[in-house]
Every structure is written in structure tokens, then in C-alpha cells.
Scaffold this motif. Structure first.
Motif, PDB file in Angstrom:
ATOM      1  N   ARG A 134       0.848  -1.184   0.000  1.00 27.49           N
ATOM      2  CA  ARG A 134       0.000   0.000   0.000  1.00 27.49           C
ATOM      3  C   ARG A 134       0.886   1.237   0.000  1.00 27.49           C
ATOM      4  NH1 ARG A 134      -4.220   0.414   4.765  1.00 27.49           N
ATOM      5  NH2 ARG A 134      -2.392   0.645   6.061  1.00 27.49           N
ATOM      6  N   ARG A 135       0.474   2.240  -0.735  1.00 29.62           N
ATOM      7  CA  ARG A 135       1.217   3.499  -0.783  1.00 29.62           C
ATOM      8  C   ARG A 135       0.994   4.265   0.512  1.00 29.62           C
ATOM      9  NH1 ARG A 135      -0.261   5.898  -6.754  1.00 29.62           N
ATOM     10  NH2 ARG A 135       0.452   4.103  -7.929  1.00 29.62           N
ATOM     11  N   GLU A 136       2.081   4.774   1.088  1.00 31.11           N
ATOM     12  CA  GLU A 136       2.020   5.607   2.292  1.00 31.11           C
ATOM     13  C   GLU A 136       2.913   6.823   2.073  1.00 31.11           C
ATOM     14  OE1 GLU A 136      -0.045   5.182   4.647  1.00 31.11           O
ATOM     15  OE2 GLU A 136      -0.508   3.055   4.714  1.00 31.11           O
ATOM     16  N   VAL A 137       2.735   7.831   2.908  1.00 32.24           N
ATOM     17  CA  VAL A 137       3.531   9.056   2.828  1.00 32.24           C
ATOM     18  C   VAL A 137       4.451   9.116   4.037  1.00 32.24           C
ATOM     19  CG1 VAL A 137       3.454  11.574   2.780  1.00 32.24           C
ATOM     20  CG2 VAL A 137       1.677  10.251   1.597  1.00 32.24           C
ATOM     21  N   TYR A 138       5.730   9.399   3.786  1.00 36.09           N
ATOM     22  CA  TYR A 138       6.726   9.551   4.843  1.00 36.09           C
ATOM     23  C   TYR A 138       7.497  10.840   4.607  1.00 36.09           C
ATOM     24  CZ  TYR A 138       6.059   4.565   5.752  1.00 36.09           C
ATOM     25  OH  TYR A 138       5.520   3.340   6.052  1.00 36.09           O
ATOM     26  N   LEU A 139       7.991  11.419   5.666  1.00 42.39           N
ATOM     27  CA  LEU A 139       8.964  12.509   5.588  1.00 42.39           C
ATOM     28  C   LEU A 139      10.316  11.917   5.958  1.00 42.39           C
ATOM     29  CD1 LEU A 139       7.016  15.388   7.349  1.00 42.39           C
ATOM     30  CD2 LEU A 139       7.463  15.131   4.909  1.00 42.39           C
ATOM     31  N   ALA A 140      11.370  12.473   5.371  1.00 46.77           N
ATOM     32  CA  ALA A 140      12.714  11.952   5.646  1.00 46.77           C
ATOM     33  C   ALA A 140      13.684  13.105   5.805  1.00 46.77           C
ATOM     34  CB  ALA A 140      13.166  11.043   4.519  1.00 46.77           C
ATOM     35  N   ASP A 141      14.708  12.907   6.630  1.00 47.32           N
ATOM     36  CA  ASP A 141      15.807  13.865   6.736  1.00 47.32           C
ATOM     37  C   ASP A 141      16.684  13.702   5.503  1.00 47.32           C
ATOM     38  OD1 ASP A 141      15.161  14.858   9.291  1.00 47.32           O
ATOM     39  OD2 ASP A 141      16.079  13.119  10.241  1.00 47.32           O
ATOM     40  N   LEU A 142      16.927  14.819   4.810  1.00 42.61           N
ATOM     41  CA  LEU A 142      17.774  14.763   3.626  1.00 42.61           C
ATOM     42  C   LEU A 142      19.104  15.423   3.915  1.00 42.61           C
ATOM     43  CD1 LEU A 142      15.189  15.675   0.873  1.00 42.61           C
ATOM     44  CD2 LEU A 142      16.058  13.425   1.465  1.00 42.61           C
ATOM     45  N   PRO A 143      20.196  15.011   3.354  1.00 43.99           N
ATOM     46  CA  PRO A 143      20.309  13.944   2.364  1.00 43.99           C
ATOM     47  C   PRO A 143      20.511  12.564   2.969  1.00 43.99           C
ATOM     48  CG  PRO A 143      22.408  15.057   2.554  1.00 43.99           C
ATOM     49  CD  PRO A 143      21.455  15.743   3.510  1.00 43.99           C
ATOM     50  N   GLU A 144      20.648  12.464   4.283  1.00 45.69           N
ATOM     51  CA  GLU A 144      20.985  11.186   4.908  1.00 45.69           C
ATOM     52  C   GLU A 144      19.883  10.132   4.764  1.00 45.69           C
ATOM     53  OE1 GLU A 144      20.739  14.015   6.794  1.00 45.69           O
ATOM     54  OE2 GLU A 144      22.827  14.629   6.703  1.00 45.69           O
ATOM     55  N   THR A 180       1.106   9.156   6.887  1.00 47.33           N
ATOM     56  CA  THR A 180      -0.181   8.485   6.711  1.00 47.33           C
ATOM     57  C   THR A 180      -0.099   7.072   7.272  1.00 47.33           C
ATOM     58  OG1 THR A 180       0.427   7.621   4.529  1.00 47.33           O
ATOM     59  CG2 THR A 180      -0.652   9.770   4.593  1.00 47.33           C
ATOM     60  N   SER A 181      -1.261   6.512   7.579  1.00 52.51           N
ATOM     61  CA  SER A 181      -1.315   5.113   7.985  1.00 52.51           C
ATOM     62  C   SER A 181      -2.455   4.385   7.279  1.00 52.51           C
ATOM     63  CB  SER A 181      -1.485   4.987   9.506  1.00 52.51           C
ATOM     64  OG  SER A 181      -2.669   5.640   9.908  1.00 52.51           O
ATOM     65  N   GLY A 182      -3.308   5.142   6.577  1.00 53.70           N
ATOM     66  CA  GLY A 182      -4.412   4.534   5.847  1.00 53.70           C
ATOM     67  C   GLY A 182      -4.210   4.621   4.354  1.00 53.70           C
ATOM     68  N   GLY A 183      -2.979   4.853   3.913  1.00 51.80           N
ATOM     69  CA  GLY A 183      -2.665   5.002   2.507  1.00 51.80           C
ATOM     70  C   GLY A 183      -2.598   6.458   2.117  1.00 51.80           C
ATOM     71  N   GLY A 184      -1.679   6.800   1.206  1.00 51.78           N
ATOM     72  CA  GLY A 184      -1.558   8.174   0.745  1.00 51.78           C
ATOM     73  C   GLY A 184      -0.723   8.284  -0.508  1.00 51.78           C
ATOM     74  N   MET A 185      -1.119   9.209  -1.390  1.00 48.95           N
ATOM     75  CA  MET A 185      -0.384   9.468  -2.623  1.00 48.95           C
ATOM     76  C   MET A 185      -0.734  10.870  -3.108  1.00 48.95           C
ATOM     77  SD  MET A 185      -2.523   6.951  -5.106  1.00 48.95           S
ATOM     78  CE  MET A 185      -3.456   7.749  -6.395  1.00 48.95           C
ATOM     79  N   ASP A 186      -0.069  11.336  -4.162  1.00 49.45           N
ATOM     80  CA  ASP A 186      -0.316  12.664  -4.742  1.00 49.45           C
ATOM     81  C   ASP A 186      -0.268  13.742  -3.660  1.00 49.45           C
ATOM     82  OD1 ASP A 186      -0.611  11.319  -7.089  1.00 49.45           O
ATOM     83  OD2 ASP A 186      -2.775  11.514  -7.176  1.00 49.45           O
ATOM     84  N   VAL A 187       0.868  13.873  -3.026  1.00 42.78           N
ATOM     85  CA  VAL A 187       1.039  14.729  -1.849  1.00 42.78           C
ATOM     86  C   VAL A 187       1.407  16.153  -2.246  1.00 42.78           C
ATOM     87  CG1 VAL A 187       2.324  15.000   0.298  1.00 42.78           C
ATOM     88  CG2 VAL A 187       1.837  12.717  -0.583  1.00 42.78           C
ATOM     89  N   LYS A 188       0.837  17.114  -1.544  1.00 41.32           N
ATOM     90  CA  LYS A 188       1.176  18.535  -1.717  1.00 41.32           C
ATOM     91  C   LYS A 188       1.297  19.181  -0.347  1.00 41.32           C
ATOM     92  CE  LYS A 188      -0.380  19.754  -6.174  1.00 41.32           C
ATOM     93  NZ  LYS A 188       0.506  20.554  -6.947  1.00 41.32           N
TER      94      LYS A 188
END
Length: 115
Positions: free
Chosen positions: A1-11, A19-27
Motif C-alpha cells: 500500500r502506498r504511504e507518505v513519509y517525511l525523511a531527513d535529507l540527504p541522509e 499516513t497510515s491509511g494510505g496516501g499518494m499525490d502529496v502537496k
């Protein structure tokens, strides 16, 4: 299932689930304090408040709009205006994506009621 995560960049050592119920096409919201996303397989646009900093936190996801997502391979058929309004294509509309673009000068005045 597609989910949305944030990440520390560049590491990219830490992933923060959004998200925990699925997510895509994020703005991001114009202020950068919320994320808007579509739940896969639905016509639902959701929003969740996000606080960035040494520790990433997220609020409770909330339903922002229904009836916007066409299951055609169209990404980002919505946007969030600087005043927080949602501009979206409705599912089932007879718009042929990628064939024609019509520009209406002064359309932002209509949104503000300055006709």
C-alpha cells in the motif's frame, strides 16, 4: 500500500510516517504546515498538520474534500491556494488531460470576488 513519509535529507536515516491509511499525490500547504494527500482507491482528499523541527510531529488526519480524484493516471489534480482553499478537478469531469489548456485572464479576481 502506498504511504507518505517525511525523511531527513540527504541522509534519509529517519523516516517519519505521515499516513497510515494510505496516501499518494502529496502537496504541501502554502505555509508548509500541513500535507494534503489522496487516499488510494478513494475519491477522498485528506489533510494532516505537520510540525518540522528537531522532532517531526503530525496531527490527526482530517477529511478535506470528497469527489476529486479520477482513477486515471493523473497526478496532482488538486492544489491548495495561499488562503487555504482547495482547487480541484472533480471525478467524472469531461476534461481530456494533456490535450488542451485554456487560460482565463483575471480568474484569480473571480476567486476573491473582485469580478
Amino acid at each position: 500500500r502506498r504511504e507518505v513519509y517525511l525523511a531527513d535529507l540527504p541522509e534519509m536515516e529517519s523516516l517519519y510516517p505521515v499516513t497510515s491509511g494510505g496516501g499518494m499525490d502529496v502537496k504541501w500547504s502554502p505555509e508548509g504546515d500541513a500535507l494534503f494527500y489522496v487516499r488510494p482507491g478513494t475519491d477522498e482528499l485528506w489533510a494532516v498538520d505537520v510540525t518540522l523541527g528537531p522532532r517531526v510531529t503530525r496531527g490527526t488526519p482530517r477529511l478535506a474534500l470528497t469527489g476529486i480524484y479520477a482513477e486515471e493516471d493523473v497526478n496532482h489534480n488538486f492544489d491548495v491556494t495561499p488562503d487555504g482553499r482547495i482547487l480541484a478537478l472533480r471525478d467524472g469531469s469531461d476534461i481530456e488531460v494533456g490535450r488542451e489548456l485554456r487560460v482565463q485572464p483575471g480568474w484569480t479576481g473571480e476567486l476573491a470576488g473582485d469580478e
